[in-house]
Scaffold this motif. Structure first.
Motif, short mmCIF file in Angstrom:
data_model
loop_
_atom_site.label_atom_id
_atom_site.label_comp_id
_atom_site.label_asym_id
_atom_site.label_seq_id
_atom_site.Cartn_x
_atom_site.Cartn_y
_atom_site.Cartn_z
N VAL A 1 11.68 17.75 -9.41
CA VAL A 1 10.67 18.47 -8.45
C VAL A 1 9.37 19.14 -9.10
CG1 VAL A 1 10.68 20.74 -6.92
CG2 VAL A 1 12.80 19.29 -7.34
N SER A 2 8.18 18.57 -8.67
CA SER A 2 7.06 18.86 -9.50
C SER A 2 5.68 18.56 -8.45
CB SER A 2 6.85 18.01 -10.74
OG SER A 2 6.95 16.53 -10.32
N SER A 3 4.65 19.08 -8.91
CA SER A 3 3.45 19.11 -8.09
C SER A 3 2.26 18.99 -9.06
CB SER A 3 3.02 20.62 -7.44
OG SER A 3 4.11 20.76 -6.35
N ALA A 4 1.17 18.21 -8.68
CA ALA A 4 -0.08 18.06 -9.43
C ALA A 4 -1.02 18.96 -8.83
CB ALA A 4 -0.30 16.66 -9.13
N LEU A 5 -2.31 19.12 -9.68
CA LEU A 5 -3.23 19.70 -9.16
C LEU A 5 -4.14 18.79 -8.20
CD1 LEU A 5 -5.02 21.49 -12.30
CD2 LEU A 5 -4.32 22.77 -10.37
N GLN A 6 -4.86 19.36 -7.65
CA GLN A 6 -5.71 18.42 -6.46
C GLN A 6 -7.08 19.09 -6.33
OE1 GLN A 6 -4.18 15.93 -3.25
NE2 GLN A 6 -5.08 17.64 -2.01
N ALA A 7 -8.18 18.19 -6.36
CA ALA A 7 -9.38 18.70 -5.86
C ALA A 7 -10.15 17.71 -5.01
CB ALA A 7 -10.17 18.94 -7.35
N ARG A 8 -10.79 18.36 -4.18
CA ARG A 8 -11.53 17.33 -3.04
C ARG A 8 -13.00 17.58 -3.43
NH1 ARG A 8 -8.03 16.09 1.06
NH2 ARG A 8 -6.01 17.16 1.11
N GLY A 9 -13.61 16.23 -3.30
CA GLY A 9 -15.19 16.49 -3.60
C GLY A 9 -16.00 16.75 -2.25
N PRO A 10 -17.04 17.40 -2.48
CA PRO A 10 -17.86 17.31 -3.97
C PRO A 10 -17.53 18.53 -4.39
CG PRO A 10 -19.48 18.03 -2.09
CD PRO A 10 -18.36 17.41 -1.54
N LEU A 11 -17.29 18.57 -5.81
CA LEU A 11 -16.89 19.72 -6.59
C LEU A 11 -17.75 20.92 -6.77
CD1 LEU A 11 -15.08 18.24 -9.81
CD2 LEU A 11 -14.00 19.17 -7.67
N SER A 12 -17.62 21.83 -6.46
CA SER A 12 -18.49 23.19 -6.52
C SER A 12 -18.32 23.61 -7.89
CB SER A 12 -17.89 24.16 -5.81
OG SER A 12 -16.67 24.75 -6.07
N GLY A 13 -19.57 24.46 -8.50
CA GLY A 13 -19.26 24.89 -9.83
C GLY A 13 -18.03 25.69 -10.29
N PRO A 14 -17.44 26.56 -9.24
CA PRO A 14 -16.07 27.25 -9.45
C PRO A 14 -15.05 26.26 -9.56
CG PRO A 14 -17.34 28.43 -8.03
CD PRO A 14 -18.13 27.13 -8.10
#
Length: 212
Positions: free
Chosen positions: A76-89
Motif C-alpha cells: 500500500v503506497s503512493s507516489a508524488l505527482q506534479a502536473r506541468g507546467p511547473l510553477s516555481g513553488p
C-alpha cells in the motif's frame, strides 16, 4: 503455504505487469512444475511502482488474473505527482524530495509518450514539463495524504487498487510501505513518525473496509 512474491520495480528488469507475465510464461512455467510454481511464486503488487510507470492498477491486476498469476501481497503506497507546467513553488517542493539515500525514479507522460528518468534531479534537469505532461516520482509518501505542499500524490491509484482487490479472500497480506518518513522534507511540517503511521493504518483499514 509459503510463497515468494516477486515485485516489479521502476528502472529494473521487471518494471510492469507484462514483464512479470513474460517471466512466468517464458521461463518459470513448465508442464511438470506449473502447479508448484503457481502456488509458491506470486506477485507483490506495489501500487506506487505501477503508478510511476503509468500502468493503471486495473490493467496490471487484469494482466495477472488473465495469466493465472496470484497476487500474494499488496504494498500500500503512493507516489508524488506534479502536473506541468511547473510553477516555481512546485519545482522547489520537488527539489526538496531529491535526497541522496535512495534513487527516486521518475516517469513522465504527456498523453502520448512515456519518458523515464533514473532519479529526480535528472528528471528536473531534462527540461520543463509541458502543459499536458505529468511527472510521477518514486518516493513513498504517506498514503493518507492527497497532496503535499504544491504537489499531488497518486492516492487515487491506490484507492483503485484497493477497490479491485479488497474483496479477495486469498489476499490477506497488505503492507503500508511508507519507509521514507525519516527523510521526508522538514519544510512540509508533516506529522511525527508515530502519529503519521497511525493515520496511515487508520486510512488503509477504513478504505479496505469500504470496499470489502
Amino acid at each position: 503455504c509459503l510463497h515468494l512474491d516477486l515485485e516489479p520495480e521502476p528502472g529494473c528488469l521487471l518494471q510492469r505487469s507484462q514483464d512479470m507475465v513474460s517471466l512466468f510464461e517464458d521461463h518459470l512455467l513448465s508442464p511438470d512444475m506449473e502447479d508448484v510454481v503457481r502456488r509458491h511464486l506470486r506477485v507483490c503488487h506495489d501500487t506506487c511502482h505501477a503508478s510511476v510507470m503509468f500502468e493503471s492498477q486495473a490493467n496490471a491486476i487484469e494482466a495477472y488474473d488473465r495469466a493465472g498469476i496470484s497476487i500474494g501481497k499488496v504494498q500500500v503506497s503512493s507516489a508524488l505527482q506534479a502536473r506541468g507546467p511547473l510553477s516555481g513553488p512546485m519545482k522547489d517542493d520537488l527539489m526538496a524530495f531529491a535526497e541522496p539515500r535512495w534513487l527516486h525514479q521518475c516517469g513522465c507522460h504527456d498523453g502520448n509518450r512515456f519518458m523515464f528518468h533514473e532519479d529526480l534531479p535528472a528528471a528536473l534537469a531534462s527540461g520543463p514539463l509541458g502543459p499536458e505532461e505529468v511527472m510521477r516520482v518514486h518516493f513513498h509518501v504517506p498514503v493518507h495524504l492527497e497532496s503535499i505542499g504544491e504537489l499531488e500524490t497518486t492516492q487515487d491509484d491506490l484507492v483503485e487498487a484497493i477497490r479491485l482487490l479488497a474483496g479477495r479472500e486469498s489476499l490477506t497480506d497488505w503492507e503500508v510501505e511508507t519507509y521514507a518518513w525519516g527523510v521526508l522534507p522538514k519544510r512540509f511540517d508533516l506529522q511525527d513518525l508515530a502519529s503519521g503511521i497511525a493515520d496511515e493504518i487508520r486510512w488503509t483499514r477504513s478504505t479496505l473496509e469500504q470496499y470489502s
